[in-house]
Design a protein around this motif. Sequence first.
Motif, PDB file in Angstrom:
ATOM      1  N   UNK A  59      -9.350   0.061  -9.177  1.00 24.95           N
ATOM      2  CA  UNK A  59      -8.308  -0.386  -9.700  1.00 24.95           C
ATOM      3  C   UNK A  59      -6.913   0.919  -9.393  1.00 24.95           C
ATOM      4  N   UNK A  60      -7.479   2.199  -9.637  1.00 27.08           N
ATOM      5  CA  UNK A  60      -6.370   3.162  -9.452  1.00 27.08           C
ATOM      6  C   UNK A  60      -6.107   3.076  -7.904  1.00 27.08           C
ATOM      7  N   UNK A  61      -7.034   3.132  -7.059  1.00 27.32           N
ATOM      8  CA  UNK A  61      -6.893   3.073  -5.702  1.00 27.32           C
ATOM      9  C   UNK A  61      -6.061   1.856  -5.120  1.00 27.32           C
ATOM     10  N   UNK A  62      -6.286   0.916  -5.907  1.00 32.44           N
ATOM     11  CA  UNK A  62      -5.652  -0.277  -5.198  1.00 32.44           C
ATOM     12  C   UNK A  62      -4.182  -0.294  -5.777  1.00 32.44           C
ATOM     13  N   UNK A  63      -3.952   0.131  -6.899  1.00 32.57           N
ATOM     14  CA  UNK A  63      -2.562   0.471  -7.269  1.00 32.57           C
ATOM     15  C   UNK A  63      -1.844   1.504  -6.910  1.00 32.57           C
ATOM     16  N   UNK A  64      -2.336   2.728  -6.217  1.00 37.62           N
ATOM     17  CA  UNK A  64      -1.887   3.638  -5.289  1.00 37.62           C
ATOM     18  C   UNK A  64      -1.415   3.207  -4.286  1.00 37.62           C
ATOM     19  N   UNK A  65      -2.421   2.531  -3.452  1.00 40.29           N
ATOM     20  CA  UNK A  65      -2.013   1.966  -2.168  1.00 40.29           C
ATOM     21  C   UNK A  65      -0.692   1.020  -2.111  1.00 40.29           C
ATOM     22  N   UNK A  66      -0.868  -0.095  -3.424  1.00 32.26           N
ATOM     23  CA  UNK A  66       0.325  -0.943  -3.660  1.00 32.26           C
ATOM     24  C   UNK A  66       1.591  -0.106  -3.788  1.00 32.26           C
ATOM     25  N   UNK A  67       1.552   0.917  -4.535  1.00 33.15           N
ATOM     26  CA  UNK A  67       2.717   1.714  -4.853  1.00 33.15           C
ATOM     27  C   UNK A  67       3.272   2.453  -3.643  1.00 33.15           C
ATOM     28  N   UNK A  68       2.153   3.048  -2.899  1.00 37.15           N
ATOM     29  CA  UNK A  68       2.835   3.488  -1.732  1.00 37.15           C
ATOM     30  C   UNK A  68       3.295   2.788  -0.730  1.00 37.15           C
ATOM     31  N   UNK A  69       2.833   1.503  -0.574  1.00 37.37           N
ATOM     32  CA  UNK A  69       3.602   0.461   0.498  1.00 37.37           C
ATOM     33  C   UNK A  69       4.866   0.204  -0.390  1.00 37.37           C
ATOM     34  N   UNK A  70       5.178  -0.309  -1.620  1.00 36.93           N
ATOM     35  CA  UNK A  70       6.169  -0.702  -2.184  1.00 36.93           C
ATOM     36  C   UNK A  70       7.096   0.321  -2.343  1.00 36.93           C
ATOM     37  N   UNK A  71       6.972   1.572  -2.191  1.00 39.25           N
ATOM     38  CA  UNK A  71       8.026   2.548  -2.290  1.00 39.25           C
ATOM     39  C   UNK A  71       8.049   3.375  -0.910  1.00 39.25           C
ATOM     40  N   UNK A  72       7.604   2.677   0.125  1.00 39.76           N
ATOM     41  CA  UNK A  72       7.345   3.210   1.538  1.00 39.76           C
ATOM     42  C   UNK A  72       7.320   4.586   1.608  1.00 39.76           C
ATOM     43  N   UNK A  73       6.394   5.017   0.903  1.00 37.83           N
ATOM     44  CA  UNK A  73       5.585   6.341   1.029  1.00 37.83           C
ATOM     45  C   UNK A  73       4.769   6.397   2.095  1.00 37.83           C
ATOM     46  N   UNK A  78      -4.238   7.197   5.849  1.00 35.76           N
ATOM     47  CA  UNK A  78      -4.825   8.007   4.904  1.00 35.76           C
ATOM     48  C   UNK A  78      -5.652   7.326   3.658  1.00 35.76           C
ATOM     49  N   UNK A  79      -5.002   6.542   3.066  1.00 40.46           N
ATOM     50  CA  UNK A  79      -5.401   5.686   2.142  1.00 40.46           C
ATOM     51  C   UNK A  79      -6.429   4.568   2.521  1.00 40.46           C
ATOM     52  N   UNK A  80      -6.111   4.207   3.506  1.00 41.91           N
ATOM     53  CA  UNK A  80      -7.122   3.234   4.174  1.00 41.91           C
ATOM     54  C   UNK A  80      -8.301   3.888   4.545  1.00 41.91           C
ATOM     55  N   UNK A  81      -8.253   4.967   5.164  1.00 38.36           N
ATOM     56  CA  UNK A  81      -9.598   5.948   5.294  1.00 38.36           C
ATOM     57  C   UNK A  81     -10.280   6.376   3.977  1.00 38.36           C
ATOM     58  N   UNK A  82      -9.621   6.704   3.043  1.00 41.25           N
ATOM     59  CA  UNK A  82      -9.912   6.880   1.584  1.00 41.25           C
ATOM     60  C   UNK A  82     -10.896   5.514   1.020  1.00 41.25           C
ATOM     61  N   UNK A  83     -10.122   4.395   1.263  1.00 36.40           N
ATOM     62  CA  UNK A  83     -10.850   3.096   0.889  1.00 36.40           C
ATOM     63  C   UNK A  83     -12.156   2.997   1.438  1.00 36.40           C
ATOM     64  N   UNK A  84     -12.311   3.200   2.747  1.00 36.10           N
ATOM     65  CA  UNK A  84     -13.638   3.170   3.343  1.00 36.10           C
ATOM     66  C   UNK A  84     -14.636   4.051   3.075  1.00 36.10           C
ATOM     67  N   UNK A  85     -14.040   5.329   2.595  1.00 40.49           N
ATOM     68  CA  UNK A  85     -14.969   6.384   2.198  1.00 40.49           C
ATOM     69  C   UNK A  85     -15.621   6.297   0.603  1.00 40.49           C
ATOM     70  N   UNK A  86     -14.706   5.640  -0.217  1.00 38.33           N
ATOM     71  CA  UNK A  86     -15.141   5.396  -1.525  1.00 38.33           C
ATOM     72  C   UNK A  86     -15.861   4.124  -1.665  1.00 38.33           C
TER      73      UNK A  86
END
Length: 236
Positions: A59-73, A78-86
């Motif tokens: 849930x934390x990873x999903x929220x981090x990805x959502x927030x980074x997209x929503x705030x154009x960060x 990198x987050x996609x790679x981390x998703x695959x790793x974890x």
Amino acid sequence: MPNEQKRFYGRIGLALIFVAVLSAFFAIGGNQWLSLEFIKENRDRLLAFTEQNYALMLFASAFAYLASTAFSIPGGVILSLAMGLLFGRWLGTLVTVIASTVGALLVFLAARFIFADFARAKLSQSPMAAKIVEGFQNDAFRYLLFLRLVPLVPFWLVNLAPTVTNISARTYFLATAIGVIPGSFVYVNLGQALGEISNIEDILSPEVILSFTLLGLLIVLPALLRRNDTGPRRKT
């Protein structure tokens, strides 16, 4: 308080939140966390923590990805790679697609209803943005799908450009959800072999970009052919 005044204060408030989040992110060194070096250096720690706190990390990873997209960060790759790793290729891809799509929709709604004037001013400064906006006039769904598939146009620009067109939120959501699947799968799948990736440029090789471009062309080609067939014909 009149509705117009409420809307004005709403715009100011949301703008301040947007600026505050971005400022805080860079102030605490968040850009260093969203780097390939940081993920690789902390690979074992991240895997161990995820194993012990799987649901929390999911849930934390999903929220981090959502927030980074929503705030154009910057840092979606990198987050996609981390998703695959974890979380592996399948669950990682699912979470990435959902989080990026919802995040992009939030940007779209905010820019259209709150930052419409700012978005128009921002996009008017970019020749690339002007061409993108023009492309939405014919077949918004296919055009947005093409832009999502081809990794040559910045993700944030594709999020903002449709806000000044008449594309519906439903069409935007569906085209985004479908369009991000191939790229998400590629990046997430590569995340499982994170130790073998030394540079982000290794991911976006000419072959990968060409593959996405051809896939995008297959999406828009039927619409272009239909447009030519139904166009005005000269009398002979």
